[in-house]
Design an enzyme around this catalytic site. Structure first.
Site, PDB file in Angstrom:
ATOM      1  N   GLY A  50     -34.717 133.528  25.190  1.00 33.51           N
ATOM      2  CA  GLY A  50     -35.390 134.045  26.379  1.00 33.51           C
ATOM      3  C   GLY A  50     -36.538 133.170  26.827  1.00 33.51           C
ATOM      4  O   GLY A  50     -36.685 132.027  26.396  1.00 33.51           O
ATOM      5  N   LEU A  52     -36.851 131.799  29.720  1.00 33.28           N
ATOM      6  CA  LEU A  52     -36.044 130.650  30.125  1.00 33.28           C
ATOM      7  C   LEU A  52     -36.822 129.671  31.000  1.00 33.28           C
ATOM      8  O   LEU A  52     -37.692 130.069  31.767  1.00 33.28           O
ATOM      9  CB  LEU A  52     -34.806 131.130  30.883  1.00 33.28           C
ATOM     10  N   GLY A  55     -34.764 123.739  31.330  1.00 35.04           N
ATOM     11  CA  GLY A  55     -33.830 123.232  30.320  1.00 35.04           C
ATOM     12  C   GLY A  55     -32.671 124.215  30.141  1.00 35.04           C
ATOM     13  O   GLY A  55     -31.494 123.823  30.129  1.00 35.04           O
ATOM     14  N   HIS A  56     -33.027 125.516  30.018  1.00 33.03           N
ATOM     15  CA  HIS A  56     -31.965 126.525  29.880  1.00 33.03           C
ATOM     16  C   HIS A  56     -31.119 126.574  31.148  1.00 33.03           C
ATOM     17  O   HIS A  56     -29.896 126.690  31.090  1.00 33.03           O
ATOM     18  CB  HIS A  56     -32.582 127.909  29.647  1.00 33.03           C
ATOM     19  N   GLN A  80     -35.382 133.440  12.247  1.00 33.31           N
ATOM     20  CA  GLN A  80     -35.749 132.014  12.276  1.00 33.31           C
ATOM     21  C   GLN A  80     -37.258 131.787  12.352  1.00 33.31           C
ATOM     22  O   GLN A  80     -37.690 130.653  12.523  1.00 33.31           O
ATOM     23  CB  GLN A  80     -35.001 131.283  13.390  1.00 33.31           C
ATOM     24  N   LYS A 168     -32.326 118.027  23.283  1.00 31.44           N
ATOM     25  CA  LYS A 168     -33.764 117.979  22.966  1.00 31.44           C
ATOM     26  C   LYS A 168     -33.997 118.369  21.497  1.00 31.44           C
ATOM     27  O   LYS A 168     -34.797 117.765  20.804  1.00 31.44           O
ATOM     28  CB  LYS A 168     -34.490 118.921  23.924  1.00 31.44           C
ATOM     29  N   SER A 204     -40.563 120.555  27.991  1.00 31.14           N
ATOM     30  CA  SER A 204     -40.669 121.509  26.895  1.00 31.14           C
ATOM     31  C   SER A 204     -41.672 122.571  27.299  1.00 31.14           C
ATOM     32  O   SER A 204     -42.652 122.271  27.991  1.00 31.14           O
ATOM     33  CB  SER A 204     -41.163 120.789  25.637  1.00 31.14           C
TER      34      SER A 204
HETATM   35  O1  PAF Z   1     -32.731 127.069  20.539  1.00 25.06           O
HETATM   36  C1  PAF Z   1     -32.966 128.302  20.521  1.00 25.06           C
HETATM   37  O2  PAF Z   1     -33.484 128.877  21.475  1.00 25.06           O
HETATM   38  C2  PAF Z   1     -32.603 129.102  19.299  1.00 25.06           C
HETATM   39  O3  PAF Z   1     -32.826 128.396  18.133  1.00 25.06           O
HETATM   40  C3  PAF Z   1     -31.169 129.666  19.326  1.00 25.06           C
HETATM   41  C4  PAF Z   1     -30.131 128.564  19.277  1.00 25.06           C
HETATM   42  C5  PAF Z   1     -30.962 130.498  20.580  1.00 25.06           C
HETATM   43  C6  PAF Z   1     -30.937 130.577  18.131  1.00 25.06           C
HETATM   44  O4  PAF Z   1     -31.793 131.667  18.144  1.00 25.06           O
END
Ligand code: PAF
Length: 303
Positions: A50, A52, A55-56, A80, A168, A204
Site C-alpha cells: 500500500g 502506492l 513505482g507501483h 516482514q 529497485k 523511492s
Molecule cells: O515490496 C513490497 O512492497 C513487499 O515486500 C511485498 C513484495 C509486497 C511483500 O509484502
C-alpha cells in the site's frame, strides 16, 4: 548513461479511469481470478504494502499492458517487520491506493485484514537460504522470510499469473524468483525497470526524508553504479576492483555514508572470483536520515 524511465508511465487506451473493485477476502479474489482464467483470460498481479507511488503505478501499468485481469494486493505484512521496526507507524491510505490502482489500470484491489491472511499464529513459513543472507538480509535477519512467506501465500491465492516486481529491490526480486522456482508456483515473475528522477536518483518513498543538500548528493549512487558498469564494459573482470571503483565514487560525497558496493552474480547474488555472465552491481548508503538502495545490471561481454 543510457536513458532511464523518469516520468509516470502513460496508461494504455483511453484517458478514462476504469472501475476498480475492492475485495477483502481470499474467497472473493480467488473467485475473480479463477473466473478470468476459466474464460481464457490472463491474470497479472502487483503485490504491494500500500501507500502506492509512481513505482507501483508503473508496475500496474505494465501488468495492464500485458494481462487481461489486473489484481493489486494491498497488505501491510506484519511478518516482514523486525522487532525494532514500527509496524503500527507504517503509512496506510487505502482510499488513495484504490484510486491510484484504478488510474494505473487495475481491475481488482485485494486488501485483506491481518485476520483474513493470518487467522491463526503462523506455523508455516518460507525461508530462502543464501540469497537472503547478505546485503539487506544482513541488517534485517527475519525480513526476507516474512516477504517470501507472504509472497508465496498471495501468489497461491491469486493463482497462475504474471507477477510484476520492481528491480529497485533487486534482492527481493531474486528471493521471489527463487520461491517461485523452488515451490513450482505457476507464476511468471516480471522484473520492471527502476523509475528515476531526471538526475538519475532512483525514485523511492524514502527520498522525501532527504534535506536539500542530501538530495543534491544522492545521485552519486547511480554515478557509482555507472562507473562500475563502465569498468566492466572496459574489460575489468575483478569484482573487488569494480567494487573499489564504485566505493571511490561514493566517497566523493561527504554526506553519503556507504554501506556496501558489490558486484555479484545477478540471479543469486553470489560472489564471483571473475566477473562473467549477468552481473548485478548493488549499492546501499545512508544519506542523512534515509538509507538508499540502487542497482544496475551489466552483462559481461564474451572474451
Ligand atoms: O515490496 C513490497 O512492497 C513487499 O515486500 C511485498 C513484495 C509486497 C511483500 O509484502
Amino acid at each position: 548513461p543510457a536513458a532511464w524511465p523518469t516520468s509516470d508511465p502513460p496508461r494504455p487506451g483511453s484517458t478514462e479511469v476504469a472501475e476498480v473493485e475492492t475485495v477483502t477476502t481470499i474467497a472473493e479474489v480467488r473467485a475473480r481470478t479463477d473466473a478470468a482464467r476459466a474464460a481464457g483470460r490472463t491474470v497479472g498481479a502487483v503485490l504491494t504494502m500500500g501507500y502506492l507511488h509512481e513505482g507501483h503505478a508503473s508496475l500496474i501499468a505494465a501488468a495492464r499492458a500485458e494481462c487481461d485481469l489486473v489484481v493489486t494486493t494491498v497488505f501491510v505484512n506484519p511478518l516482514q517487520f523486525g522487532p525494532a521496526e514500527d509496524l503500527a507507524a507504517y503509512p496506510r491510505d487505502l482510499e488513495r491506493d484504490v484510486a491510484l490502482s484504478a488510474e494505473a489500470g487495475a481491475d481488482v484491489v485485494f486488501a485483506p485484514s491481518v485476520e483474513e491472511m493470518y487467522p491463526r499464529p503462523v506455523l508455516t513459513t518460507v525461508s530462502v537460504a543464501e540469497v537472503t543472507e547478505r546485503f539487506e538480509g544482513a541488517s534485517r535477519p527475519t525480513h526476507f522470510a516474512g516477504v517470501a512467506t507472504v509472497v508465496a501465500k498471495l501468489l497461491s491465492i491469486v493463482g497462475p499469473c504474471r507477477a510484476y516486481f520492481g528491480e529497485k529491490d533487486w534482492q527481493q526480486v531474486c528471493v521471489v524468483r527463487r520461491v517461485v522456482a523452488d515451490l513450482s508456483l505457476p507464476v511468471e515473475v516480471v522484473a520492471c525497470p527502476t523509475l528515476r528522477e531526471p538526475d538519475g536518483l532512483a525514485r523511492s518513498s524514502r527520498n522525501v526524508y532527504l534535506e536539500a543538500e542530501e538530495r543534491a548528493a544522492a545521485p552519486v549512487l547511480l554515478r557509482a553504479l555507472v562507473t562500475g558498469r563502465d569498468r566492466v564494459l572496459a574489460g575489468e573482470r575483478d569484482p573487488r576492483a569494480v567494487e573499489a571503483a564504485m566505493a571511490a565514487v561514493v566517497a566523493t560525497e561527504p554526506l553519503v555514508e556507504l554501506d556496501y558496493a558489490a558486484a555479484v552474480r545477478a540471479d543469486d547474488l553470489a560472489d564471483l572470483a571473475v566477473l562473467a555472465g549477468d552481473v548485478r552491481l548493488l549499492v546501499a548508503a545512508r544519506v542523512g536520515r534515509p538509507r538508499l538502495l540502487d542497482n544496475l545490471g551489466v552483462t559481461v561481454p564474451p572474451a
